[in-house]
Design a protein around this motif. Structure first.
Motif, mmCIF file in Angstrom:
data_model
loop_
_atom_site.group_PDB
_atom_site.id
_atom_site.type_symbol
_atom_site.label_atom_id
_atom_site.label_comp_id
_atom_site.label_asym_id
_atom_site.label_seq_id
_atom_site.Cartn_x
_atom_site.Cartn_y
_atom_site.Cartn_z
ATOM 1 N N LEU A 111 0.769 -1.238 -0.014
ATOM 2 C CA LEU A 111 0.125 0.077 -0.070
ATOM 3 C C LEU A 111 0.827 1.314 0.033
ATOM 4 C CD1 LEU A 111 0.481 1.104 2.925
ATOM 5 C CD2 LEU A 111 -1.333 -0.828 3.655
ATOM 6 N N ASP A 112 0.187 2.619 -0.060
ATOM 7 C CA ASP A 112 0.839 3.669 -0.334
ATOM 8 C C ASP A 112 0.632 4.358 1.138
ATOM 9 O OD1 ASP A 112 1.996 6.091 -0.745
ATOM 10 O OD2 ASP A 112 1.448 6.034 -2.758
ATOM 11 N N PRO A 113 1.705 4.358 1.711
ATOM 12 C CA PRO A 113 1.484 5.250 3.055
ATOM 13 C C PRO A 113 1.970 6.388 3.207
ATOM 14 C CG PRO A 113 3.305 3.940 3.474
ATOM 15 C CD PRO A 113 2.730 3.911 1.900
ATOM 16 N N ASP A 114 2.273 7.205 2.075
ATOM 17 C CA ASP A 114 2.994 8.456 2.136
ATOM 18 C C ASP A 114 1.850 9.614 1.846
ATOM 19 O OD1 ASP A 114 4.303 10.467 1.312
ATOM 20 O OD2 ASP A 114 5.603 9.806 -0.205
ATOM 21 N N GLU A 134 -14.539 10.056 2.153
ATOM 22 C CA GLU A 134 -15.778 10.164 1.409
ATOM 23 C C GLU A 134 -17.118 9.804 2.027
ATOM 24 O OE1 GLU A 134 -17.423 10.256 -2.920
ATOM 25 O OE2 GLU A 134 -15.426 10.220 -2.648
ATOM 26 N N ALA A 135 -17.034 8.333 2.674
ATOM 27 C CA ALA A 135 -18.433 7.820 3.225
ATOM 28 C C ALA A 135 -18.755 8.496 4.743
ATOM 29 C CB ALA A 135 -18.160 6.245 3.167
ATOM 30 N N THR A 136 -17.560 8.864 5.393
ATOM 31 C CA THR A 136 -17.782 9.322 6.867
ATOM 32 C C THR A 136 -17.522 10.776 7.049
ATOM 33 O OG1 THR A 136 -15.652 8.553 7.532
ATOM 34 C CG2 THR A 136 -17.084 6.974 7.390
ATOM 35 N N GLY A 137 -16.801 11.315 6.386
ATOM 36 C CA GLY A 137 -16.301 12.720 6.790
ATOM 37 C C GLY A 137 -15.297 12.976 7.774
ATOM 38 N N LEU A 138 -15.028 11.773 8.292
ATOM 39 C CA LEU A 138 -13.896 11.535 9.484
ATOM 40 C C LEU A 138 -12.598 11.589 9.116
ATOM 41 C CD1 LEU A 138 -15.722 9.037 11.598
ATOM 42 C CD2 LEU A 138 -15.783 11.575 12.146
ATOM 43 N N PRO A 139 -11.533 12.086 10.017
ATOM 44 C CA PRO A 139 -10.187 11.930 9.783
ATOM 45 C C PRO A 139 -9.951 10.225 9.890
ATOM 46 C CG PRO A 139 -10.665 13.515 11.594
ATOM 47 C CD PRO A 139 -12.073 12.855 11.371
ATOM 48 N N ILE A 140 -8.885 10.137 8.803
ATOM 49 C CA ILE A 140 -8.602 8.700 8.846
ATOM 50 C C ILE A 140 -7.140 8.475 9.082
ATOM 51 C CG2 ILE A 140 -8.832 6.657 7.188
ATOM 52 C CD1 ILE A 140 -11.480 7.749 7.699
ATOM 53 N N GLY A 141 -6.632 7.623 10.124
ATOM 54 C CA GLY A 141 -5.456 7.062 9.961
ATOM 55 C C GLY A 141 -5.094 6.047 9.408
ATOM 56 N N PHE A 142 -3.874 5.759 8.726
ATOM 57 C CA PHE A 142 -3.762 4.719 7.810
ATOM 58 C C PHE A 142 -2.482 4.187 7.729
ATOM 59 C CE2 PHE A 142 -2.657 3.693 3.408
ATOM 60 C CZ PHE A 142 -3.377 2.301 3.127
ATOM 61 N N ASP A 143 -2.144 2.950 7.645
ATOM 62 C CA ASP A 143 -0.667 2.340 7.689
ATOM 63 C C ASP A 143 -0.789 0.968 7.424
ATOM 64 O OD1 ASP A 143 2.213 2.258 7.523
ATOM 65 O OD2 ASP A 143 2.405 4.051 9.260
ATOM 66 N N THR A 144 0.474 0.355 7.293
ATOM 67 C CA THR A 144 0.529 -0.999 7.171
ATOM 68 C C THR A 144 -0.097 -1.799 8.385
ATOM 69 O OG1 THR A 144 2.716 -1.318 7.928
ATOM 70 C CG2 THR A 144 2.325 -1.175 5.664
ATOM 71 N N ASP A 145 -0.579 -3.150 8.307
ATOM 72 C CA ASP A 145 -0.925 -3.758 9.346
ATOM 73 C C ASP A 145 -0.011 -3.810 10.688
ATOM 74 O OD1 ASP A 145 0.222 -5.174 7.700
ATOM 75 O OD2 ASP A 145 -1.104 -7.113 7.441
ATOM 76 N N VAL A 146 1.351 -4.257 10.053
ATOM 77 C CA VAL A 146 2.288 -4.161 10.989
ATOM 78 C C VAL A 146 2.871 -2.835 11.745
ATOM 79 C CG1 VAL A 146 3.263 -6.531 10.657
ATOM 80 C CG2 VAL A 146 3.810 -4.663 8.979
ATOM 81 N N ASN A 147 2.703 -1.926 10.804
ATOM 82 C CA ASN A 147 3.185 -0.603 11.477
ATOM 83 C C ASN A 147 2.240 -0.370 12.535
ATOM 84 O OD1 ASN A 147 5.867 0.148 10.560
ATOM 85 N ND2 ASN A 147 5.201 1.122 8.826
ATOM 86 N N ALA A 183 -4.821 3.594 17.495
ATOM 87 C CA ALA A 183 -3.685 4.558 17.716
ATOM 88 C C ALA A 183 -3.396 5.479 16.458
ATOM 89 C CB ALA A 183 -2.335 3.931 18.162
ATOM 90 N N LEU A 184 -3.608 4.889 15.296
ATOM 91 C CA LEU A 184 -3.552 5.418 13.972
ATOM 92 C C LEU A 184 -4.612 6.464 14.026
ATOM 93 C CD1 LEU A 184 -2.731 2.331 11.418
ATOM 94 C CD2 LEU A 184 -1.272 4.371 12.103
ATOM 95 N N ALA A 185 -5.951 6.074 14.488
ATOM 96 C CA ALA A 185 -6.883 7.316 14.469
ATOM 97 C C ALA A 185 -6.817 8.361 15.291
ATOM 98 C CB ALA A 185 -8.299 6.332 14.960
ATOM 99 N N GLU A 186 -6.113 7.966 16.435
ATOM 100 C CA GLU A 186 -5.751 8.873 17.372
ATOM 101 C C GLU A 186 -4.744 9.865 16.766
ATOM 102 O OE1 GLU A 186 -5.001 7.725 22.056
ATOM 103 O OE2 GLU A 186 -3.405 8.010 20.718
ATOM 104 N N GLY A 187 -3.734 9.379 16.117
ATOM 105 C CA GLY A 187 -2.810 10.097 15.314
ATOM 106 C C GLY A 187 -3.272 11.139 14.183
ATOM 107 N N SER A 188 -4.474 10.845 13.655
ATOM 108 C CA SER A 188 -4.964 11.385 12.348
ATOM 109 C C SER A 188 -5.557 12.559 12.979
ATOM 110 C CB SER A 188 -6.111 10.492 11.866
ATOM 111 O OG SER A 188 -7.264 10.351 12.567
ATOM 112 N N LEU A 189 -5.870 12.981 14.461
ATOM 113 C CA LEU A 189 -6.365 14.099 14.844
ATOM 114 C C LEU A 189 -5.271 15.105 14.847
ATOM 115 C CD1 LEU A 189 -8.782 12.863 17.430
ATOM 116 C CD2 LEU A 189 -9.188 13.655 15.113
ATOM 117 N N GLY A 190 -4.016 14.618 14.821
ATOM 118 C CA GLY A 190 -2.852 15.671 14.433
ATOM 119 C C GLY A 190 -2.451 15.910 15.910
#
Lengths: 297, 297
Positions: free
Chosen positions: A67-70, A98-111, A290-297
């Motif tokens: 996937l592209d995490p950049d 698009e579906a939720t309007g929420l901030p999305i955190g995203f990374d590989t499963d292992v990260n 934790a990724l969700a949390e991080g997406s709030l900046g």
């Protein structure tokens, strides 16, 4: 209290859960990985249901790759060249945004799992560590200088080419790409095929399988030590649920390093250097939180 | 214009040079590595001599290990457990600081070379890359997210345990610690011992030695790719001065990765992914200058 939703998106199943943090998670809900249309519709159903009960402030997803995490890439948030045709080039982040309007955190499963362990598990306070999952596949996430390692895209630590003593283990491996990579020789499916069992965990504790498995994982731990100089290596994933496996890996890692690495983290505390996840099987889903949390900046 | 002094401190010789930056270096001056008393006295003589001609604002040293590069450690700046007895626990930074009163930059020889390549060579602008030296030993330095990787202490990338096809190469390796690590199988001394020559570079271009050497270095490049996902891998060091070696490593790295890593950096530009140092044999000493520069904060 507002909740986060975590998605652990694997190649055979998605696990979703929610909670105010990674230590206070709801029951897990499992969704089969079929096509993006089907699977993501169920993910959206789940999100809507949780939103009826809680304020959801962000969603985090730890996703199977490649996937592209950049975030600076035009393909950020896409699954890229997976052999799962239906998911190729699927815009995971774009779809959820698009579906939720929420901030999305995203990374590989292992990260994600590495991040979960850093936030709430066995890597708290560690600026540099490695998380390895040993299950259907083998993969790794790493933190270096306090930040997740991505590099050009993301690591593929499970595909490290391994020393193999063919006299002792003539097995040809299960990886279609590399006959002698760690995943090919030591993943759950490798154990199943080599020993003709339906699950690695069916192999009894005194079976030679576990000696061989710990040989490979110890050699891998030595190589991760040489290449990344981590302060801890966490081994998670289904295969690690075999009782006693981690205890076998520790001394064999010291043997594989053979005295070459002198830092006290390794030499004086091997049982504190090679460990199981602090969050157990929840590392991945807590990491998604934790990724969700991080997406709030 | 003020000058920096760079020290490339190797196990057999020190190279010192000075200049306003890493691209405009003086002639190199070579000092034999004997004891700290003898060798460092000559280093101080050199520093005094340069200070008579130039304002010297800082000194940088890329040093053979193992060493302690962590500024927050009580042993920061020491060489630690080297087999060279006279140098064990030598306080490299403390000695230079006390003798000169100047700021001292300090890191491993390979991290210095990586930094030099980042500042002025083949890794300019790259946040994530690996520098490998293939010479008397094999070592590696890496940058991740724009910062040098240290981790618990520093990497020992050359000691990665390697796949070895004993039918093709029954050589027992030259590393006293690991019979099958990269350094043991592919360093200059490994080539000398395996092929009974006085220097690897004496082996003619059509000798099978170079096919085998490029097999090992390509497998290593694949493993560094899997573990660190770098944007470039730079191969320097004396053995890499063999004409045509880098060209052999490139396609074999793609073969070793076997299509598994999909990012375009690797798949579409292998000759731009696996490269020689932009600074040639000056990577290390220029890197020491970069460490000096960095010590000014």
């Amino acid at each position: 209290m507002s909740h986060f939703i975590g998605i652990e998106a694997g190649g055979t199943k998605f696990v979703v859960a929610h909670g105010p943090d990674g230590l206070h998670l709801s029951d897990r809900h499992v969704i089969a990985t079929t096509t993006p249309d089907e699977t993501m519709a169920q993910v959206l159903d789940y999100i809507s249901q949780i939103q009826r009960e809680h304020t959801v402030s962000a969603i985090g997803a730890g996703v199977f790759g490649p996937l592209d995490p950049d975030p600076s890439s035009p393909h950020y948030g896409h699954i890229t060249t997976t052999p799962k045709k239906a998911w190729q080039q699927f815009n995971f982040v774009g779809f959820l945004q698009e579906a939720t309007g929420l901030p999305i955190g995203f990374d590989t499963d292992v990260n994600a799992a590495a991040l979960g362990e850093h936030r709430w598990g066995a890597a708290q306070g560690l600026s540099d560590f490695v998380y390895i999952t040993v299950g259907t596949g083998i993969g790794g996430g790493a933190m270096v200088n306090g930040k997740l390692l991505h590099g050009a895209m993301h690591t593929e630590m499970g595909h490290m080419l391994m020393p193999q003593d063919l006299a002792k283990d003539p097995f040809e491996g299960v990886c279609p790409f590399h006959h002698n990579c760690l995943e090919g020789l030591a993943s759950g499916p490798a154990m199943m095929k080599r020993w003709h069992v339906e699950s690695a965990l069916d192999l009894p504790a005194d079976h030679v399988a576990w000696a061989l498995e710990s040989d490979y994982l110890a050699a891998a731990a030595a190589n991760y030590t040489f290449c990344l100089s981590p302060k801890r290596i966490i081994f998670g994933g289904g295969v690690m649920n075999h009782p006693g496996l981690i205890e076998k890996i520790c001394p064999k890692t010291l043997q594989a390093i053979a005295g070459y690495v002198k830092n006290a983290t390794v030499t004086e505390g091997i049982n504190d250097y090679i460990v199981l996840p602090g969050l157990g099987d929840n590392a991945g889903i807590a990491g998604a939180i934790a990724l969700a949390e991080g997406s709030l900046g």
